[in-house]
Design a protein around this motif. Structure first.
Motif, short mmCIF file in Angstrom:
data_model
loop_
_atom_site.label_atom_id
_atom_site.label_comp_id
_atom_site.label_asym_id
_atom_site.label_seq_id
_atom_site.Cartn_x
_atom_site.Cartn_y
_atom_site.Cartn_z
N GLU A 1 -6.38 6.03 -11.42
CA GLU A 1 -5.69 6.28 -10.15
C GLU A 1 -6.46 5.60 -9.04
O GLU A 1 -7.70 5.60 -9.04
CB GLU A 1 -5.58 7.79 -9.88
CG GLU A 1 -4.79 8.14 -8.65
CD GLU A 1 -4.57 9.65 -8.49
OE1 GLU A 1 -4.32 10.08 -7.35
OE2 GLU A 1 -4.67 10.38 -9.50
N ILE A 2 -5.75 5.00 -8.09
CA ILE A 2 -6.38 4.27 -7.00
C ILE A 2 -5.80 4.73 -5.67
O ILE A 2 -4.59 4.86 -5.53
CB ILE A 2 -6.17 2.75 -7.14
CG1 ILE A 2 -6.82 2.23 -8.43
CG2 ILE A 2 -6.73 2.00 -5.94
CD1 ILE A 2 -6.53 0.77 -8.72
N ALA A 3 -6.68 4.98 -4.71
CA ALA A 3 -6.27 5.24 -3.33
C ALA A 3 -6.90 4.18 -2.46
O ALA A 3 -8.11 3.95 -2.51
CB ALA A 3 -6.71 6.62 -2.88
N ILE A 4 -6.10 3.49 -1.66
CA ILE A 4 -6.61 2.46 -0.77
C ILE A 4 -6.27 2.84 0.66
O ILE A 4 -5.12 3.19 0.97
CB ILE A 4 -6.07 1.06 -1.15
CG1 ILE A 4 -6.59 -0.01 -0.19
CG2 ILE A 4 -4.56 1.04 -1.26
CD1 ILE A 4 -6.37 -1.43 -0.69
N LEU A 5 -7.26 2.82 1.54
CA LEU A 5 -7.12 3.30 2.91
C LEU A 5 -7.18 2.14 3.89
O LEU A 5 -7.97 1.20 3.70
CB LEU A 5 -8.23 4.30 3.25
CG LEU A 5 -8.13 5.74 2.74
CD1 LEU A 5 -8.02 5.82 1.23
CD2 LEU A 5 -9.35 6.54 3.21
N ALA A 6 -6.37 2.21 4.94
CA ALA A 6 -6.41 1.19 5.99
C ALA A 6 -6.05 1.84 7.32
O ALA A 6 -5.08 2.60 7.40
CB ALA A 6 -5.44 0.05 5.70
#
Length: 654
Positions: free
Chosen positions: A243-248
């Motif tokens: 699982e991947i969470a990418i924040l911006a």
């Protein structure tokens, strides 16, 4: 594309909704994951959640991590976390620390692998990711140090390849990464996988892109001090996470977010490879989401519920697309751009055109239409943001006999070059020798300062004496700047908020002491209007943090049945971006003479002129940016068919 079982969101829909986080419900907007437009083309290829409050975003992501940690602990299994560094994930780490301290979340079964590290880089350097992780997470929780893995930036070059191979083997031996936390660079890099990185790349040493090095220049006090290489997990390694969470966050990330979410997979933008991952979610704030099709031009995707605000945005966009004045748009123009329903709602193109033309025209306020004789407080995050961003209206408010105070919230001392300190110390020593008599105090101070600066290395925190000199330099420049506008030093307040006083680029969180100082000033001055920096793309985050301190102070001072009437809040931008004319509430025209006066005030900030320590990605001087942006705003109104002005500032009344 759907979310895997157990993910924080598993539904689709375009309305705002509530998600559960570690701190309770979080309201988010527009959580559609797959956006086919009216032609059936899929727009968003990575599930994307828009959530504007950064603390809420942090709670949501940290809550997901905590859920996985508890599930694995209950099953008697370890969990493997892939972790990122930088300013974006700090909120997640702070929330995980809170969960550990207040709710007993244990890290005893956590195995961690960090994405990257600069090379060469000593682990105890102020710039090292090793130190970052221990200061911001590991030293505050009960993780086994033996379970912490961070690429070693202090290796001999000949040992790097073997070390990278062992890093990959350790990830496999741990069972693979269960949850990978990512940020995204302006080039679209994830980890340090720069443009050109391949989908099958593994942990390795890489050369850093010039944009990445320029972006990191603030942390290193100059691009020349940024390492040219780094060790990073590869794209293939990242994509193997379950699982991947990418924040911006921030306006400066909006373009690369759209490119990553809606664009084709391309080696030039490493984040686009995440489109091939079955369980990735983008978490973005409103500013970073601004260029997504569903936000920028939702009428191109599906039917929309037209209101006047959306009509203004759409017609302004259409006029720019067709290169026509608003009043010259035709039925054909609306039909060709999926906007015939807007015309149908109003009855004719002329009716729509007239509505939008009048709305935009009503935003224009010259001096005669601006407030007069009101108590006004301008909050300036740094000692030059006032004249850079709102120098034009500041002068007009002075001419309108408003009672003005400019409150400089931080010292801005880290943005002063060491050579300026040497120059001012030389001035003091010469003055002391020639006019005063060579006193011991000046000579002792000069010796202390010169000895420190001679031995100082890049990024080292200044001693108190040097910090004070840099603070005074900026305070004197701030006074000179507002004197150009017709104010005096009595109109300046220097708050020197504690959160900024770390001596480092990275600041402390906003705390009660910061809020108390702002609240005390509000109670003392009782302003009727306050100006607040709404420009959230500054490279060091100070604008955002200052706004947080103001928001919390306003809530404290003006809440309750006996509270005084809250002031009107005007949000300004300008140092990094300008408000679009469609978002602005007030557009303030400037004559050529007024723009020249504004630039003269900016020139008074000599320590920031010619080569500012923190220019961001825009190499131009601040006065050049201001001149271009103010002229561009007026030029856009001219193109839209409204009155022509020399230059223009934009504001949002919150």
């Amino acid at each position: 594309m759907t979310m895997a079982s157990g993910s924080p969101v598993a539904t689709e829909g375009s309305q705002a909704r509530t998600l559960e986080s570690s701190g309770g419900p979080v309201r988010v907007s527009g959580t559609i994951f797959v956006h086919p437009d009216i032609n059936g083309t899929v727009r968003e290829r990575i599930p994307t959640i828009i959530i504007d409050e950064h603390e809420a975003m942090a709670r949501l992501v940290a809550g997901r991590i905590a859920t996985l940690m508890r599930e694995r602990a209950a099953a008697g299994r370890s969990i493997v976390l892939g972790l990122a560094t930088g300013s974006t994930p700090i909120g997640v780490y702070r929330e995980l620390i809170r969960l550990h301290r207040e709710e007993g979340l244990s890290f005893s079964h956590v195995i961690s692998f960090n994405l990257d590290e600069y090379y060469p880089m000593s682990p105890d350097s102020i710039h090292s990711y090793h130190r970052f992780m221990w200061e911001n997470l590991f030293s505050h929780v009960d993780i086994d140090p033996g379970n912490v893995h961070i690429p070693d930036g202090a290796l001999e070059r000949s040992a790097i390849d073997d070390a990278c191979g062992r890093y990959e083997a350790a990830i496999l031996a741990a069972g693979g990464v269960d949850f990978q936390l990512l940020g995204i660079g302006k080039t679209g890099h994830i980890g340090f996988n720069e443009p050109g990185s391949g989908e099958h790349s593994r942990t390795r040493i890489v050369h850093l892109d010039s944009v990445t090095r320029r972006d990191a220049a603030a942390d290193f006090f100059g691009e020349e001090n940024v390492p040219r290489e780094a060790i990073t997990m590869g794209i293939a390694t990242i994509l193997q996470a379950r699982e991947i969470a990418i924040l911006a966050t921030g306006e400066h990330k909006s373009g690369v977010v759209r490119r990553s979410v809606e664009g084709e997979i391309d080696r030039a933008v490493a984040a686009t490879f995440l489109q091939r991952h079955p369980n990735t979610t983008f978490y973005v704030d409103d500013a970073a989401a601004a260029d997504l099709t569903r936000v920028a031009t939702p009428w191109l995707i599906d039917e929309v519920r037209w209101d006047d605000a959306l009509a203004v945005r759409a017609v302004t966009w259409l006029a720019g697309r067709c290169q026509k004045a608003i009043l010259k748009l035709t039925q054909h123009d609306y039909d060709e751009h999926s906007m015939s329903s807007l015309v149908a709602r109003h009855g004719s193109p002329g009716a729509v055109n007239g509505l939008v033309f009048n709305v935009l025209g009503a935003k224009i306020r010259g001096k005669s239409k601006l407030p007069r004789g009101m108590k006004t407080l301008c909050f300036s995050p740094h000692p030059d943001d006032d004249v850079i961003s709102m120098g034009g209206i500041l002068r007009k408010f002075v001419e309108n006999e408003n009672e003005m105070t400019v409150a400089y919230m931080t010292s801005g001392n880290i943005a002063v070059f060491d050579h300026d300190v040497r120059r001012y110390m030389d001035f003091l020593v010469r003055l002391d020798q020639e006019r005063i008599g060579e006193g011991t105090a000046v000579r002792t101070l000069a010796d202390t300062v010169h000895q420190f600066l001679e031995a100082k290395h890049a990024g080292q925190v200044d001693i108190a004496e040097v910090q004070d000199i840099k603070r005074v330099i900026r305070e004197s420049e701030a006074v000179s700047g507002i004197e150009v506008m017709g104010l005096t030093r009595e109109h300046a307040r220097f708050l020197n908020l504690p959160f900024y006083q770390t001596g480092k680029v990275r600041k402390d969180p906003i705390g009660p002491a910061d809020v108390a100082i702002v609240a005390e000033l509000l109670r003392e001055l009782q302003p009727e209007i306050i100006f607040v920096a709404g420009d959230l793309s500054d490279p060091h985050g100070t604008h955002r943090m200052c706004k947080e301190a103001i928001d919390r102070a306003v809530l404290e001072v003006y809440s309750g049945p006996d509270a005084p009437t809250a002031p009107q809040v005007w949000l300004y931008r300008g140092a990094w971006q300008e408000w679009p004319v469609t978002e602005a509430t007030v557009l303030v025209p400037l004559s050529q003479e007024e723009l020249t006066l504004k630039i003269q005030a900016i020139f008074k900030h000599q320590s920031q002129k010619d080569s500012a320590p923190f220019p961001g990605q825009d190499a131009r001087e601040f006065w050049q940016r201001v001149e271009q942006r103010n002229k561009a705003t007026s030029a856009q109104l001219d193109q839209l068919g409204l009155a022509e002005y020399f230059a223009m500032e934009a504001y949002v009344i919150a």
